[in-house]
Every structure is written in C-alpha cells, then in structure tokens.
Design a protein around this motif. Structure first.
Motif, mmCIF file in Angstrom:
data_model
loop_
_atom_site.group_PDB
_atom_site.id
_atom_site.type_symbol
_atom_site.label_atom_id
_atom_site.label_comp_id
_atom_site.label_asym_id
_atom_site.label_seq_id
_atom_site.Cartn_x
_atom_site.Cartn_y
_atom_site.Cartn_z
ATOM 1 N N HIS A 164 0.848 -1.196 0.000
ATOM 2 C CA HIS A 164 0.000 0.000 0.000
ATOM 3 C C HIS A 164 0.882 1.245 0.000
ATOM 4 C CE1 HIS A 164 -4.018 -1.565 0.189
ATOM 5 N NE2 HIS A 164 -3.731 -2.354 1.218
ATOM 6 N N SER A 183 -8.153 -2.213 2.923
ATOM 7 C CA SER A 183 -8.466 -1.067 2.077
ATOM 8 C C SER A 183 -7.544 0.080 2.448
ATOM 9 C CB SER A 183 -9.926 -0.643 2.245
ATOM 10 O OG SER A 183 -10.177 -0.239 3.585
ATOM 11 N N THR A 222 -9.664 -2.494 -7.714
ATOM 12 C CA THR A 222 -9.728 -1.049 -7.909
ATOM 13 C C THR A 222 -11.070 -0.676 -8.527
ATOM 14 O OG1 THR A 222 -8.667 -1.235 -10.082
ATOM 15 C CG2 THR A 222 -7.241 -0.789 -8.187
ATOM 16 N N PHE A 277 -10.608 4.451 -0.514
ATOM 17 C CA PHE A 277 -11.521 3.583 0.223
ATOM 18 C C PHE A 277 -11.302 3.730 1.732
ATOM 19 C CE2 PHE A 277 -11.196 1.346 -3.898
ATOM 20 C CZ PHE A 277 -12.535 1.415 -4.245
ATOM 21 N N SER A 297 -16.305 4.399 0.274
ATOM 22 C CA SER A 297 -15.375 5.516 0.195
ATOM 23 C C SER A 297 -16.046 6.779 0.693
ATOM 24 C CB SER A 297 -14.893 5.703 -1.243
ATOM 25 O OG SER A 297 -14.137 6.890 -1.372
ATOM 26 N N VAL A 319 -14.017 -1.715 4.427
ATOM 27 C CA VAL A 319 -14.024 -2.940 3.633
ATOM 28 C C VAL A 319 -14.782 -4.009 4.401
ATOM 29 C CG1 VAL A 319 -11.873 -3.879 4.579
ATOM 30 C CG2 VAL A 319 -12.566 -4.477 2.249
ATOM 31 N N SER A 353 -7.027 1.329 -3.527
ATOM 32 C CA SER A 353 -7.004 -0.111 -3.802
ATOM 33 C C SER A 353 -7.488 -0.888 -2.599
ATOM 34 C CB SER A 353 -5.589 -0.569 -4.173
ATOM 35 O OG SER A 353 -4.731 -0.452 -3.054
ATOM 36 N N VAL A 354 -8.055 -2.044 -2.889
ATOM 37 C CA VAL A 354 -8.375 -3.062 -1.887
ATOM 38 C C VAL A 354 -7.549 -4.284 -2.252
ATOM 39 C CG1 VAL A 354 -10.154 -4.548 -0.923
ATOM 40 C CG2 VAL A 354 -10.701 -2.175 -1.483
ATOM 41 N N ALA A 400 -16.308 -2.519 -0.661
ATOM 42 C CA ALA A 400 -15.606 -1.404 -0.044
ATOM 43 C C ALA A 400 -16.397 -0.132 -0.269
ATOM 44 C CB ALA A 400 -14.194 -1.261 -0.626
#
Length: 889
Positions: A379, A398, A419, A426, A442, A429, A403-404, A440
């Motif tokens: 990450h 997340s 994505t 995000f 946001s 999750v 990205s997750v 997820a």
C-alpha cells in the motif's frame, strides 16, 4: 460473561526513547515504550510488558547487577523501584528535577544519578536475601553524597570495576573522576581536552586507563603517567597526573550520538546520527565492523555481559535491533509503525493480530510471543480497514491509495488487487463469510463497490446512500450487507438476491460505526451525537439505545480552554464491537476510555483507561493556569520532544518573519491519546485496542504475573518445612506439592514439581484434591513452556486428563485460562519436537549424501589388483570370517 479483563501486553511498539538494558544473564533486553517497559526474551523469542506505568515517558532505566531491582525514571524525575523477577512495583520516589544519567555500581550497593550539573549518589534499597534465614527488610532511598563541579549538564555516568570510583561526562567538554567515599591522596580530577561535549567515559578492565569519546568523533585514552618535563625525576609522587596518551578520530561527518564500551573484551561501539554504527577494538583502534542500521539517528546502544550482542534503538523510526558481531547476524529485529494505528483484526484462531496504520504498512503480530512476524508494504497510502476471511487464510485491506488488496496469509503475499473505475480513497471494507465477494466504501463516492474474489472483476456498484460511506459489515450468516453513511441512515442490502433490494434505517445523526451481533439478529450503531442504538435485524425496529456521551468523554487537549467534561470532540464512539457471546458491547473513541456495556441491561459494566501518560495530549482532565505562559499559550507547546535529541537542536531560534532556516513542518503539538479501533478475540477471552501508544491487549487469562497469592495458609506452611519434607528418606510429595500451592512461590513449585519421581506421578494425580486442579494445570502449562523435560511434562498432563478429564470438561468455563496455558505448552512441545525431527532428518540426509559422494569419488582398484586383493592377502592384512580382506592401518 466474565468482565475482569486486565492489561496483558503492549504490542505495536518496540522502542520509544531512553536507554536499553540487558539482564545480567544476557538473555533478555529491557526497552522503554512510552511510559511502560517491555522485556524481550532473546533466547525464547517472547516478550511481555511490565504491568506498572509512569505518568510520563520513561527516559532512564537500569538493573542491579543481580537482576532483582529495576529502577525506572520518567521525564519529571519521578522514579519507580520494582522487583524485576516478580514484575511488582514496590516504591515510588521523586528526584525533584529531570534526570540526565543513571548507573548502578557493580556491587549493587549504590547508584548515581545526574541532575543537571549536579551528581547524587544513593544507597540501593535492600531486598530480601536468597537465604532461607535472611532478614526481610526494606529501606527507602537514602542519599549518600552530593557532588558538584560541572558547569553544564551531566550526560553519562559509569563505574570502576571495584565500585570505588565513577566517571561523569558533561556538555561542558570535560569528564571528571569521583570517588564514592573519601579516599586517601585522592582528589576529584578533571579530564579536559575535547573540543565538543563528552558523550561517554569509561574505565578499562584494569582501571589503569580511561577512555572518553566526544560528539565530534574523538577518542582519547588517558593514563596516570608522570609529567613530560619531569620524566627524569618521576620518583616524586606529585608529578603524576591523568594525561592523554592516545588520540584517535572516527572520521565521520555525522555527529556521534551514543557509544558503549565492554571492558573485558576491549570492544567499543560508536553510533552516529546517519544511522551508522562501528565496532572497534581498543587501544589498537582497529575497525572490526561498520554497518548501517537505518538512515535515522541511533538513539542508544547497549552491550550484554559477555560482549556478544549489541542492542541498538532508534527513537525516530521506533526500531530495535540486537546484533551478534561474531556471526554477523541479527538476533532480534523489530520495528514499530511510523504513524498512528488505524485498524486491527484478529485471526479466527486468536493467535495473531493484524495492524494497519497511516504509514501504509500492515504488520502481523504473534500474540503469544509479542513479535511481529511479517510486514506488507504494497500500500502506498494509509491503511483504513482490514477484514479476515472466516477460514483465516485470506486478509483484505483497504487504503487511501484507491485499492483493496487480498493477502495470502499462508505464503504472505498479495495475490489480488481490486480497484474502482475511477480513483477513489476507500475508507472501509467487508468480506462475506464464504470469502467470495469483497465490498468497499469511500468518502469520495456514495456507492458501494463489490468485486469477485476469484476473478477480481467488479461485480456491481450499489447506489442509494446520499453521503459518504463510513462503515460496512456482512452479517455472520452471510445473508445481508449492512452499510452506514453520514446521511443519517443504515442500509441493509440483500446482495445475493436477484433484486439486490435494500432497507433503510433512519438515525438522528451521522453514522460512525456499526457492529452486528454474532447470531445475526441485532445491529448496534454509533452516531456522532454519542448515541448507541440497537436495531432488530429481522424486523428493522429499533429496540433500545444508550447515551454514551458522558461515559466516553474524558481528557482535554493542550490548547483547549475547557475541561474534559466540556470538550466536544470526545463525545462519540468511533469503533464498537460485540463480544463473542453477544452479551456485551465494547465501544471506544477519541478519548482515553474504553467502555464495556451490557446489551441486555443497557448499563455500563466497566470502564478501561487506555493511558495515564501525561506526555500525550488528552490525558488531563482539568485546566492548569500555572502551565500557561505569559503569551497565553501552554508551556508544554514548546517542542522539547522532537526528533533532535538535544534541547538546543530542538529550539527554534530563527528570527520572527524569517522563512530561511525555519522548518515549516516542525510539529509543536504532542500526539493526542485516542483509540482508533477495538476488537474482541473470537475466543472471547481477550480484546485489543489500537491507541496512540500502541496495541493494548486486555485478557482474562493469567498474564504470567508472579504476585504472592496465598491460599489456605497456616503457621506450618513455610518454605523451610517444604524443603524438609523433600529431604526426608521417604518424601511426601503430595503434601509438599499442596504446601507449595498454598504459598504459590514460583521457585518452590518448580522444585517440588521436578522432585516428583516419574513412577509416582499417577498415584499423586489420583490423590490430589480437586481444589488444586486449576493451579496444577497452570503450573504444567508454565513448565511445558520453560522446561526442557518434555516427556516428564507430557506424563503429568496425560495422567491428569485421564483421571480428572471428565471433571474438568464439566467445568471447562472455570478452567478456561488454565486449559489455554496447557494448550500453549502442548503446542510448544509439538513445535519443538517437529523442529528437532526436521533438523535431524536434514542432517541424516546430508550425511548420507556425503557418504555416497565419498564412495563414488574413491578410486576403485583395477581388475588385476582386485584379483590379487581378493585371492591373496598382503602383509599386514587379516581375513575376516567371510574370507574378505580388511587392512590394518
């Protein structure tokens, strides 16, 4: 449900500031972490945190040479004296001012402290002697002598080997020699000649030389020699003085931050501000090693008693390293998160905890050992949420990087990245129980994104919320997805139905967090106004509610003009979670309190205080007008705890209005205490809270405390009588064991346990009263973890479970912690045997391969020679019973 949770351990941080100390046996390392002390056992790969804490961060600590007494001192000069083997604080004391140096004498009778320019020598409080007839007495701190003479702060103190003299090094560019008691023909001596402040000074093993190092990287060796102009007339005693006989320089551009010297091996370790540390042999000044720990400055260094291991700590990066210079290998390498924790997750078997932080790192912590075993760095921004699959083999996280990610927890790798079609950050999750769909939410978009775990494809975007998504959770039965938003609503989605319909639950304020009861029948919601509301998931009707504003409120910030009760930012819960049986709800927020509520009675059962560390912001309750400076700002806003170790480097001396020379990013506010995430263990025996200080674990199980806990005592139960029973020609082992249980003395229990003959174990277990079963189980668990007698311990466990197994099973709730201790011991034995067997298999395979290689590489004799050797024997050869030859070498 039991609610007697007690502090068990502190994870997530391995070093804060201050000095490191090895135990006398060299097997353990003491590291200050904020206002607590963590002990790392380097031989067993375990760690634990001492239960007591200071009111501010610890700056100095030291152990007596016998390892019994531990003295810790915080920023304000307040000290706690504790019995280290028993983890028990026995005396509190204050030195009235900040302490700059601390050192116990080699004989353990005195210790010296530096208080600014002054030095004080104190008598060490007496402790109970190891003799059975020893007197039990304790004397508080007694001042022995005051010393003065330095013109600036004393930075380091060290003793001579005979405990008669000690050295002090100061920022006034000098070092001085002092005597503990008045000595004949001795006067305090000044060692001057350095051009910058003297960092450290030590005696050699013979006490005939003194070594001093300064901040500019200069090493001086001093000896008691005659004056140069009077060498012909050196017989006069007045001509001898301590003089510099050797000057050496490390030739480093960075400042020397700390150093350590081992007199017995003449090894000197020096550490610099650029993260480089070097090992030298003196007085020859030959460089043995030069390595880099990190790019940040090394704050402290320590050497164990044998001189084999070096412990290095970096305060800026929170790193701790134990390095063995002989093998050039790391014994221990641990690091903390570089920023505050944001999310935590228990593994389904409750053996590991996953932490994510604002630094973008994900760390895996082993609960039993206290060490982190893996770090994920994929990450590129802050990690916001994490979720485990039910089987425990996949972790989902997340991040604000959009990205997750899915992580394989068996191979420790990222195998899938999810994505959105547009770049989103995000914030939450969730994963369904079957680990087939991950979703997820946001703060940038009002839609919920769903992906397939198998293919990584985006399956759907659920629309309906009119505000940022704050929380997501699947019900344990997998039927519904519950989402919460800042639009004052909760939506319950039927994700796996063809219609994908949703039902809306209306709230009165912004939603912060939701939790679902393990039976999937109830939802708990926390809102910005401090309310906890409980909804029936089947009927979508609100059942009850709790006003938690007064419970969670606590701690005022540094710049707040209000008391803690009136501070608005701490009156809501940011994280809530159900217990394993669903009877209790744990809630925490931006304050120093964690609240435990009963779901059925809607009452506050218990309130846990996360930290009392006044070095953090948000721990004080009331205003203090004495701490306000003339400009109206609190005096604590002056940054004295920044990245630079020296006060003169931390102060901002630039002119008002001048941009050049001023660091615009310098932080002048202290970190604020808060709890970002909490979670119950799946077993229900513990819970963890991610706070500013680290990862706090509270447990119902025995934490290894060796407190004196007598049980059914009478006048005849004494250590002397127990030893007398064991010394009889026909010892009564059962009686001795019961008496040892009543005293609950660790050494006595181990002695009686190991004295029982192997064949007597079945008879003793059958005759043992059931009231002592819990204590025996706990003893067996501890001995299996620490003792090498594996078969002996397994015989105890086997006999106890075969005789009393039905009784223990019927009351397994009462013996839960004891059974977990035995389970940990059995798992440890299994790992030990498995490791030994694998190692033996590898060694046998290696030896067999070497034998085959040797046989194939040997030159075989020719045909004529073969015939000669088999049909006729040469001189010096004898024939065996089969007629074959064998040579006599």
């Amino acid at each position: 449900m039991k609610t007697e949770f007690k502090f068990s351990n502190l994870l997530g941080t391995v070093y804060g500031r201050g000095n490191l100390v090895f135990t006398p046996d060299g097997n353990s390392l003491l590291s200050p972490v904020g206002n607590r002390v963590t002990v790392f056992n380097l031989t067993k790969n375990t760690s634990y945190t001492l239960p007591f804490s200071h009111r501010k961060n610890i700056t100095h600590l030291d152990l007596t040479p016998d390892g019994n007494l531990l003295l810790t001192i915080d920023e304000d000069g307040r000290a706690i004296l504790s019995i280290f083997p028993r983890r028990l604080a026995i005396y509190h004391f204050t030195f009235k001012s900040q302490i700059s140096a601390l050192a116990f004498s080699p004989d353990g009778l005195h210790f010296v402290v530096g208080l600014g320019r002054k030095i004080q020598a104190w008598r060490t409080p007496s402790t109970p002697s190891g003799d059975a007839n020893g007197d039990l007495e304790f004397a508080p701190f007694v001042l022995h002598r005051d010393y003065g003479g330095h013109f600036d702060e004393v930075r380091h103190l060290s003793w001579s080997g005979d405990s008669r003299f000690f050295l002090s090094s100061s920022k006034d560019l000098t070092a001085r020699i002092w005597s503990l008691n008045p000595e004949e023909d001795f006067e305090p001596t000044v060692l001057s000649g350095h051009r910058q402040q003297v960092r450290n000074a030590w005696f050699s093993a013979s006490q005939e030389s003194i070594f001093t190092v300064s901040e500019d990287g200069a090493l001086f060796r001093w000896e008691f020699v005659p004056s140069p102009q009077d060498e012909e007339d050196a017989a006069e005693p007045g001509d001898e003085r301590w003089r510099i006989v050797q000057r050496e320089y490390f030739m480093q551009t960075a400042k020397l931050k700390c150093a350590a010297f081992h007199p017995n091996t003449n090894l000197l370790t020096v550490c610099f501000a650029n993260g480089l540390f070097s090992l030298y042999e003196i007085p020859s000044f030959s460089n043995i090693h030069s390595l880099s720990m990190a790019s940040s400055p090394i704050s402290t260094v320590a050497i164990n008693k044998t001189g084999e291991w070096l412990a290095l700590g970096s305060s800026k990066t929170g790193q701790l390293l134990v390095w063995e210079h002989a093998s050039e290998s790391n014994i221990l390498k641990q690091s903390s998160h570089l920023d505050s924790l944001t999310t935590i997750s228990y593994s389904p078997d409750s053996t590991r905890i996953i932490t994510g932080a604002d630094d973008g790192l994900i760390k895996i912590w082993d609960i039993s050992s206290g060490f982190h075993i893996a770090t994920f760095t994929e990450h590129s921004s802050a990690v916001t949420a994490s979720a485990y699959s039910r089987r425990g083999n996949i972790l989902f996280t997340s991040s604000l990087d959009g990205s997750v990610r899915a992580w394989d927890m068996l191979r420790y790798r990222n195998f899938r990245t999810f994505t959105a079609p547009t770049r989103l950050s995000f914030s939450c999750v969730a994963i369904d129980p079957a680990a087939e769909v991950v979703c997820a939410g946001s703060h940038d978009s009002f839609d919920i994104h769903l992906w397939s775990v198998q293919t990584g494809a985006l399956l759907d975007q659920l629309s309906g919320h009119e505000g940022p998504i704050s929380t997501l959770a699947f019900t344990p039965d997998g039927r519904y997805l519950v989402s919460g938003s800042w639009d004052h609503t909760i939506r319950v989605w039927s994700v796996f139905n063809r219609s994908q319909s949703s039902e809306m639950l209306q709230l009165m304020s912004d939603l912060l967090c939701v939790a679902i009861r393990p039976d999937s029948a109830q939802i708990a919601a926390s809102t910005l106004d401090g309310q906890l509301t409980f909804w029936n998931l089947n009927t979508s009707v609100q059942e009850s509610g709790v006003d938690g504003r007064r419970d969670v409120s606590g701690g005022r910030t540094l710049t707040s003009r209000r008391t803690a009760a009136s501070t608005p930012g701490t009156k809501s819960f940011n994280s809530i979670t159900y217990s394993a049986d669903g009877s209790c709800l744990l809630a925490a927020g931006n304050s120093k309190y964690v609240c435990l509520y009963s779901v059925t009675t809607l009452t506050l059962i218990k309130k846990f205080t996360v930290s009392v560390n006044l070095s953090l912001d948000g721990t004080q309750e009331f205003l203090n007008s004495a701490a306000i400076m003339s400009n109206g700002l609190p005096s604590a806003m002056m940054d004295t705890e920044g990245e630079a170790s020296d006060l003169e480097d931390r102060l901002d001396k630039s002119l008002p209005g001048a941009k050049r020379g001023r660091d615009a990013t310098a932080r002048t506010l202290r970190p604020e205490v808060r709890v970002t995430s909490i979670e119950f263990a799946p077993t229900g025996r513990s819970f963890c809270a991610s706070s500013t200080e680290g990862l706090l674990i509270y447990s119902l199980d025995d934490t290894g405390m060796e407190d004196f806990d007598p049980f059914d005592l009478d006048i005849d139960v004494t250590p002397q009588n127990i030893r007398a029973i064991l010394a009889q020609p026909e010892p009564e082992y059962l009686k001795a064991l019961i008496m040892a249980f009543r005293l609950n003395d660790k050494s006595l229990l181990r002695k009686v346990y190991q004295s029982v003959p192997y064949d007597t174990i079945p008879h003793l277990v059958r005759e043992l009263p059931k009231v002592y079963l819990g204590r025996l189980l706990l003893l067996l668990g501890q001995q299996m973890e620490n003792s090498p007698h594996l078969e002996f311990a397994l015989r105890w466990v086997g006999e106890l479970l075969s005789v009393h197994g039905r009784y223990v099973k019927e009351r397994q709730g009462e013996f839960a912690s004891e059974l977990r201790a035995v389970l940990r011991g059995v798992d440890g034995v299994g790992r030990t045997v498995r490791t030994l067997s694998e190692r033996n298999a590898f060694e046998i395979e290696f030896l067999c391969q070497q034998a085959s290689v040797k046989d194939s590489s040997a030159l075989s004799p020719s045909g004529e020679e073969q015939k000669t050797l088999t049909n006729g024997f040469e001189d010096g050869d004898v024939a065996d019973d089969q007629g074959e030859w064998m040579g006599i070498d």
